[in-house]
Scaffold this motif. Structure first.
Motif, PDB file in Angstrom:
ATOM      1  N   MET A 123       0.827  -1.190   0.000  1.00  0.00           N
ATOM      2  CA  MET A 123       0.000   0.000   0.000  1.00  0.00           C
ATOM      3  C   MET A 123       0.869   1.250   0.000  1.00  0.00           C
ATOM      4  N   VAL A 124       0.410   2.258  -0.735  1.00  0.00           N
ATOM      5  CA  VAL A 124       0.985   3.598  -0.635  1.00  0.00           C
ATOM      6  C   VAL A 124      -0.143   4.537  -0.205  1.00  0.00           C
ATOM      7  N   TYR A 125       0.219   5.673   0.343  1.00  0.00           N
ATOM      8  CA  TYR A 125      -0.775   6.576   0.920  1.00  0.00           C
ATOM      9  C   TYR A 125      -0.599   7.983   0.350  1.00  0.00           C
ATOM     10  N   GLN A 126      -1.719   8.577  -0.044  1.00  0.00           N
ATOM     11  CA  GLN A 126      -1.683   9.938  -0.593  1.00  0.00           C
ATOM     12  C   GLN A 126      -2.489  10.866   0.308  1.00  0.00           C
ATOM     13  N   PRO A 127      -1.898  11.987   0.746  1.00  0.00           N
ATOM     14  CA  PRO A 127      -2.598  12.875   1.678  1.00  0.00           C
ATOM     15  C   PRO A 127      -3.825  13.554   1.071  1.00  0.00           C
ATOM     16  N   ILE A 128      -4.814  13.778   1.909  1.00  0.00           N
ATOM     17  CA  ILE A 128      -5.972  14.635   1.623  1.00  0.00           C
ATOM     18  C   ILE A 128      -5.904  15.750   2.650  1.00  0.00           C
ATOM     19  N   LEU A 129      -5.961  16.994   2.212  1.00  0.00           N
ATOM     20  CA  LEU A 129      -5.664  18.079   3.148  1.00  0.00           C
ATOM     21  C   LEU A 129      -6.664  19.226   3.043  1.00  0.00           C
TER      22      LEU A 129
END
Length: 771
Positions: free
Chosen positions: A200-206
């Protein structure tokens, strides 16, 4: 009927096809060549997993792939098959057959034919993948088969049957490759499931206002350098082979394990709608697993993908309600991408609504997209669904979305997906803090001239501050269409506002009528009414009005001129005016760039010419654009035009003022209307930015050479340098010019002179013109 049988049956109905020949008058048909005792070679191509590719990427993209395939085959096959001569190329769907022959050469041997077919497969596969990487980023390849028809008595007697047998043989050769590849792929996928070989990779939501991370989307990746590296291939193959539940379970477990590294942020977990039928997808088990990790379900957001897979929205909504009761949240992905996404938003009432990339891409250049996103924002405010803009890839997109008030964002410009979970990009975080939300909103939401609120205000009867309440009641009773009146002091300046419904409600209380009817109106008026000057743009007034407390949102707005009462504007009038501006802007904006078109440009020039104030116009034209368009096609040409529009908008926003205009005359012609004191600086900024960015539009080899090979109007070969920009600058003082047509004529001469020079230049009109 099997796929192979279906292919053969289709082919059998198509035997007599005219040859793909440059000289049809002297080139016999293929069966006639066989009857004459000539040999014919045949190579068969079939795009690998094209049916699966169509399911994943959609029919529209795959049609464009087939168009690119036709172009590639017509351009390259004859060269790649030399010295053999191509007789015919026929395609049905993703099946392609090439017939070839050589008059003075013996037929190729089996190994030679196999090598030729393999070389064609490799070269065409690589070139097609390169041409279609913007459509199908995972790459394209072919299965290939081949056969040879040699002359004999049977061939001469029944050429059509010989062709059919050869075709069957070529398909079977390709089919054997398919079977071997499929067996290998199935083994790899089984090993992947057994070993849980995904990560898994994770992409920020901001938050767009502060840059603070509120969540991460977990994205699944397969083994590197394999067919399953792409999540589209991975999940598409899992669904094709009925292993979706197993793959989703592994992805879910690995994504949830990463929660402990998210520093308290939410986890957005992609789920296919079909997973609700998986008996292991139980809210209580997931909740207990989260408890073991030391966290709670309210940190997990189920992000619904593939909405077309929801066959019964009512049943699916009930299933989701079960998870909501345990504390999980719901998001709908790709809102705005089609009817199914809008239906999902309406039916599922999600906690988060993720706006599809098709609305985000180039939103800074497209007014219609901005209006659609504003509509989603309004919908979200009314339903409680928080809006997330996906796939933000440029600074301009970010600035525009901030200006519109989009609360949350996600995209490569903000942070790339990674493990461990990454922070926000430093430059993007700094840019978000620097953006002035209000000025960005004003700059990007305007397509035509600013409309002052004074132009829509009405001079409704006013009341003096000492007027008794009973007289105001009598006025409202006699004028039922009036919603409110302004209360003025003795100096004719506004002191307050009386709204009909609020006055009657106040007087309707137990002692209200007795207490107030004989007393001055100032005791019951609103002394804190919204008051604006008559030259305030209606967009700004609308924002101020909507920012008032809820009980005042629908109150009228008092308009003044130099502080003296000018009129009233109701909220209905305000919204009608804004809607009219947006509709007119959409009607007369250029559809490619979203910039004002000729109608709005002409109105602006007429207004400036009659305004009595100096202004400047900059006419912009691209040099060598036609050759570029011929070389790379209309799609790349459109990119050049949109890039130019973006550069002009950026420079005017940076150096000009809010009421400057950037217009799109048509094609590669633009206009800027600005102030004389900044016009030359804008020209220099445009030239610098254009020269810096234009090489991006060219292929590496052309960029390195510094020119492209093209043909002139007499069809002679020419070398065209990289595109440059020519600008014609005219300073307009009162009385010097009489019409937009006159300005256009002067600019045409200046542009012609500018285009005679090498490189990007601007030329300024310096001839003295009497007033």
């Amino acid at each position: 009927m099997s796929n192979l049988g279906a292919k053969l049956s289709r082919w059998a109905r198509k035997l007599h096809v005219p040859l793909n020949s440059k000289d049809a008058a002297t080139d016999p048909r293929i069966p006639e060549l066989l009857r004459e005792g000539r040999w014919i070679g045949m190579i068969y191509f079939d795009l690998v997993d094209f049916e699966l590719t169509e399911q994943i990427y959609g029919t529209l993209y795959c049609r464009q792939v087939l168009t690119a395939l036709d172009e590639l085959i017509n351009e390259r096959v004859e060269e790649l098959l030399a010295p053999h001569r191509v007789l015919e190329i026929s395609r049905r769907g993703d099946d392609l057959v090439v017939y070839f022959h050589a008059t003075n050469s013996p037929p190729p041997s089996g190994p030679e034919l196999s090598r030729t077919a393999e070389q064609l497969r490799e070269r065409l596969g690589n070139e097609l993948s390169a041409r279609c990487k913007h459509l199908i980023p995972t790459g394209l390849n072919f299965h290939v088969g081949f056969s040879l028809i040699e002359p004999d008595d049977d061939t001469r007697e029944n050429a059509e049957r010989a062709l059919y047998k050869a075709y069957k043989e070529a398909v079977l050769v390709a089919k054997n490759q398919v079977d071997a590849l499929e067996m290998e792929r199935r083994r790899d996928f089984t090993d992947l499931l057994m070993n849980e070989a995904i990560h898994m990779v994770y992409q920020p939501i901001l938050r767009m206002d502060s840059g603070r991370i509120i969540g991460y989307e977990a994205l699944c990746r397969g083994p590197a350098n394999s067919f399953f590296t792409s999540p589209l291939n991975l999940f598409g193959y899992a669904e094709k082979t009925n292993h979706l539940y197993a793959l989703e379970r592994i992805a879910r477990k690995k994504a949830l394990a990463g929660l402990i590294e998210l520093s308290g942020a939410m986890l957005f977990l992609n789920i296919n709608p079909k997973v609700v039928h998986d008996p292991t997808f139980r809210a209580d088990e997931i909740r207990d697993h989260l408890h073991e990790l030391g966290t709670t379900p309210d940190r997990v957001v189920f992000e619904i993908t593939e909405r077309t897979g929801i066959e019964d929205f009512r049943s699916f909504r009930q299933s989701l309600e079960y998870y909501r009761q345990h504390g999980f949240k719901v998001a709908v992905d790709d809102a705005g991408a089609g009817y199914s996404s809008l239906q999902a938003v309406a039916e599922l009432q999600p906690d988060f609504i993720k706006i599809d990339q098709s609305l985000i891409r180039d939103i800074d250049q497209n007014a219609i997209k901005r209006i659609l996103v504003e509509t989603f924002l309004t919908f979200g405010e009314k339903t409680g669904g928080r809006i997330i803009a996906e796939e933000i890839e440029t600074a301009d997109e970010l600035a525009t979305l901030q200006g519109l008030g989009v609360p949350f964002g996600q995209g490569f410009f903000l942070a790339l997906p990674a493990y461990p979970p990454p922070p926000v990009d430093v430059a993007a975080a700094r840019l978000m803090k620097e953006n002035d939300t209000q000025s960005v909103r004003d700059r990007n939401s305007r397509l035509g001239r600013i409309v002052p609120v004074g132009g829509i205000s009405q001079g409704v009867t006013t009341m003096n501050i000492h007027t008794v309440t009973k007289d105001v009641v009598d006025f409202f009773t006699g004028h039922p269409q009036v919603e409110g009146v302004a209360v003025l002091g003795d100096d004719h300046r506004p002191a307050g506002l009386i709204m009909r419904d609020k006055l009657f409600n106040q007087l309707g209380t137990q002692f209200g009528f007795a207490v107030y009817t004989e007393r001055p109106i100032y005791l019951v008026m609103d002394p804190q009414a919204l008051i604006v000057e008559n030259d305030t743009p209606v967009e700004v007034v609308s924002q101020l009005a909507m920012a008032r407390p809820d009980h005042k949102v629908y109150d009228s707005i008092i308009v003044t001129k130099n502080g003296i009462y000018h009129g009233l504007v109701s909220v209905r009038q305000l919204l009608d005016a804004i809607t009219g501006i947006q509709v007119e802007a959409a009607r007369f904006a250029n559809p490619l760039t979203g910039l004002p078109g000729n109608r709005l440009i002409e109105e602006e020039l007429l207004s400036r010419l009659g305004g009595g104030q100096p202004f400047s116009v900059i006419y912009t034209d691209l040099d060598h654009f036609k050759g570029f368009n011929d070389r790379y096609g209309f799609e790349r040409g459109d990119q050049a035009i949109k890039m130019t529009a973006s550069i002009l908008t950026e420079q005017v926003s940076r150096l000009g003022r809010p009421d400057d205009l950037v217009g799109h005359i048509g094609g590669d012609d633009f206009i800027v209307v600005t102030r004389p004191e900044v016009s030359e600086a804008i020209c220099r900024g445009v030239i610098e930015a254009f020269d810096e960015r234009v090489p991006e539009l060219y292929d590496p080899e052309d960029r390195k050479r510094g020119y492209i090979n093209s043909r002139d109007r007499q069809d002679r070969p020419v070398r065209l340098p990289l595109m440059t920009v020519s600008l014609a600058l005219i300073d307009c003082h009162p009385g010097h010019y009489q019409s937009p047509e006159e300005l256009s004529r002067i600019a045409a001469g200046l542009k012609k002179y500018a285009k005679s020079m090498e490189g990007s230049v601007f030329v300024k009109e310096r001839r003295h013109r009497p007033s």
